[in-house]
Design a protein around this motif. Sequence first.
Motif, PDB file in Angstrom:
ATOM      1  N   THR A   1       0.848  -1.185   0.000  1.00  0.00           N
ATOM      2  CA  THR A   1       0.000   0.000   0.000  1.00  0.00           C
ATOM      3  C   THR A   1       0.884   1.236   0.000  1.00  0.00           C
ATOM      4  O   THR A   1       2.095   1.144   0.257  1.00  0.00           O
ATOM      5  CB  THR A   1      -0.944   0.017   1.215  1.00  0.00           C
ATOM      6  OG1 THR A   1      -1.900   1.065   1.046  1.00  0.00           O
ATOM      7  CG2 THR A   1      -0.178   0.245   2.514  1.00  0.00           C
ATOM      8  N   GLU A   2       0.306   2.375  -0.267  1.00  0.00           N
ATOM      9  CA  GLU A   2       1.075   3.620  -0.327  1.00  0.00           C
ATOM     10  C   GLU A   2       0.486   4.641   0.627  1.00  0.00           C
ATOM     11  O   GLU A   2      -0.725   4.890   0.629  1.00  0.00           O
ATOM     12  CB  GLU A   2       1.085   4.190  -1.753  1.00  0.00           C
ATOM     13  CG  GLU A   2       1.946   5.439  -1.888  1.00  0.00           C
ATOM     14  CD  GLU A   2       1.978   5.980  -3.314  1.00  0.00           C
ATOM     15  OE1 GLU A   2       2.803   6.869  -3.583  1.00  0.00           O
ATOM     16  OE2 GLU A   2       1.167   5.507  -4.136  1.00  0.00           O
ATOM     17  N   LEU A   3       1.339   5.222   1.456  1.00  0.00           N
ATOM     18  CA  LEU A   3       0.957   6.332   2.332  1.00  0.00           C
ATOM     19  C   LEU A   3       1.518   7.606   1.698  1.00  0.00           C
ATOM     20  O   LEU A   3       2.671   7.639   1.268  1.00  0.00           O
ATOM     21  CB  LEU A   3       1.524   6.141   3.744  1.00  0.00           C
ATOM     22  CG  LEU A   3       1.358   4.756   4.388  1.00  0.00           C
ATOM     23  CD1 LEU A   3       1.906   4.767   5.806  1.00  0.00           C
ATOM     24  CD2 LEU A   3      -0.097   4.320   4.383  1.00  0.00           C
ATOM     25  N   ARG A   4       0.701   8.643   1.694  1.00  0.00           N
ATOM     26  CA  ARG A   4       1.128   9.883   1.038  1.00  0.00           C
ATOM     27  C   ARG A   4       1.075  11.060   1.992  1.00  0.00           C
ATOM     28  O   ARG A   4       0.178  11.147   2.836  1.00  0.00           O
ATOM     29  CB  ARG A   4       0.241  10.166  -0.184  1.00  0.00           C
ATOM     30  CG  ARG A   4       0.353   9.119  -1.276  1.00  0.00           C
ATOM     31  CD  ARG A   4      -0.594   9.420  -2.413  1.00  0.00           C
ATOM     32  NE  ARG A   4      -0.514   8.421  -3.477  1.00  0.00           N
ATOM     33  CZ  ARG A   4      -1.308   8.414  -4.537  1.00  0.00           C
ATOM     34  NH1 ARG A   4      -2.232   9.350  -4.687  1.00  0.00           N
ATOM     35  NH2 ARG A   4      -1.173   7.474  -5.451  1.00  0.00           N
ATOM     36  N   CYS A   5       2.042  11.949   1.821  1.00  0.00           N
ATOM     37  CA  CYS A   5       2.119  13.164   2.633  1.00  0.00           C
ATOM     38  C   CYS A   5       2.637  14.268   1.709  1.00  0.00           C
ATOM     39  O   CYS A   5       3.718  14.129   1.121  1.00  0.00           O
ATOM     40  CB  CYS A   5       3.073  12.941   3.803  1.00  0.00           C
ATOM     41  SG  CYS A   5       3.234  14.340   4.915  1.00  0.00           S
ATOM     42  N   LEU A   6       1.853  15.360   1.560  1.00  0.00           N
ATOM     43  CA  LEU A   6       2.223  16.345   0.550  1.00  0.00           C
ATOM     44  C   LEU A   6       1.802  17.753   0.953  1.00  0.00           C
ATOM     45  O   LEU A   6       0.718  17.959   1.495  1.00  0.00           O
ATOM     46  CB  LEU A   6       1.562  15.989  -0.798  1.00  0.00           C
ATOM     47  CG  LEU A   6       1.868  16.909  -1.981  1.00  0.00           C
ATOM     48  CD1 LEU A   6       3.341  16.839  -2.359  1.00  0.00           C
ATOM     49  CD2 LEU A   6       0.989  16.550  -3.173  1.00  0.00           C
ATOM     50  N   GLU A   7       2.678  18.718   0.694  1.00  0.00           N
ATOM     51  CA  GLU A   7       2.338  20.136   0.765  1.00  0.00           C
ATOM     52  C   GLU A   7       3.008  20.808  -0.426  1.00  0.00           C
ATOM     53  O   GLU A   7       4.075  20.399  -0.863  1.00  0.00           O
ATOM     54  CB  GLU A   7       2.777  20.765   2.102  1.00  0.00           C
ATOM     55  CG  GLU A   7       4.254  20.995   2.282  1.00  0.00           C
ATOM     56  CD  GLU A   7       4.730  22.308   1.684  1.00  0.00           C
ATOM     57  OE1 GLU A   7       3.960  23.282   1.655  1.00  0.00           O
ATOM     58  OE2 GLU A   7       5.886  22.350   1.224  1.00  0.00           O
ATOM     59  N   ASN A   8       2.359  21.833  -0.978  1.00  0.00           N
ATOM     60  CA  ASN A   8       2.891  22.445  -2.199  1.00  0.00           C
ATOM     61  C   ASN A   8       3.103  23.952  -2.076  1.00  0.00           C
ATOM     62  O   ASN A   8       3.094  24.666  -3.067  1.00  0.00           O
ATOM     63  CB  ASN A   8       1.968  22.148  -3.388  1.00  0.00           C
ATOM     64  CG  ASN A   8       0.531  22.551  -3.116  1.00  0.00           C
ATOM     65  OD1 ASN A   8       0.257  23.274  -2.157  1.00  0.00           O
ATOM     66  ND2 ASN A   8      -0.390  22.101  -3.948  1.00  0.00           N
TER      67      ASN A   8
END
Length: 202
Positions: A154-161
């Motif tokens: 599975t994939e865990l995602r964490c993002l800010e732009n």
Amino acid sequence: MKRCKMAMARLAALIVLYTSLGHIPSSFGVILRTTDKIVWANEFEPIELTCLIESISTNNPRIEWKKIKNGVPSYVYFQNKISGDLENRAQLRDPANILIFNTSRADTAEYRCEVAAIEDQRDFDEILISLAVRVKPVVPRCSVPESVTVGTSTELRCLENEGFPASQYRWFHNNEELPQDPKTSQRFVNVSYIINPDTGSL
């Protein structure tokens, strides 16, 4: 008197020689320099772009600043006043520096200082400065599945732009940081995962 005439003749000959070779001594032309060609600033803080006039004979040279964004130039100082998106946010300081009171992320660009001095033999010079405005990252958005079947990936995602330069990401398990390579830690040697510090993916 004879020696004086000879010295003047030699000086005139040197000027002709320099001019013919394309080299004009600094005393006969406008020359610019800057303290930093690559400038970093923090968003909402002041920054000064330096355009120092090392040599000039003209009393009132024409000074212009241009902002170059995506290859397109626009005026920020023209006809003795601040214009464009720096209007009311900047001022010209002697000799030809630009002081930006509160930088914004939109100020990241190249800036060109141009000085024209009609009374000088070398009557024009310019200097290019690159400004990059640092922007603090915001709280990232995370995407974690509620449940995963045992034995599957599975994939865990964490993002800010918002942040500039682009943010780097780290992952923690029970308040302990996951090493980039699990084989470098005894606690995680039997765990299989891949961390991408650039995208925030685990």
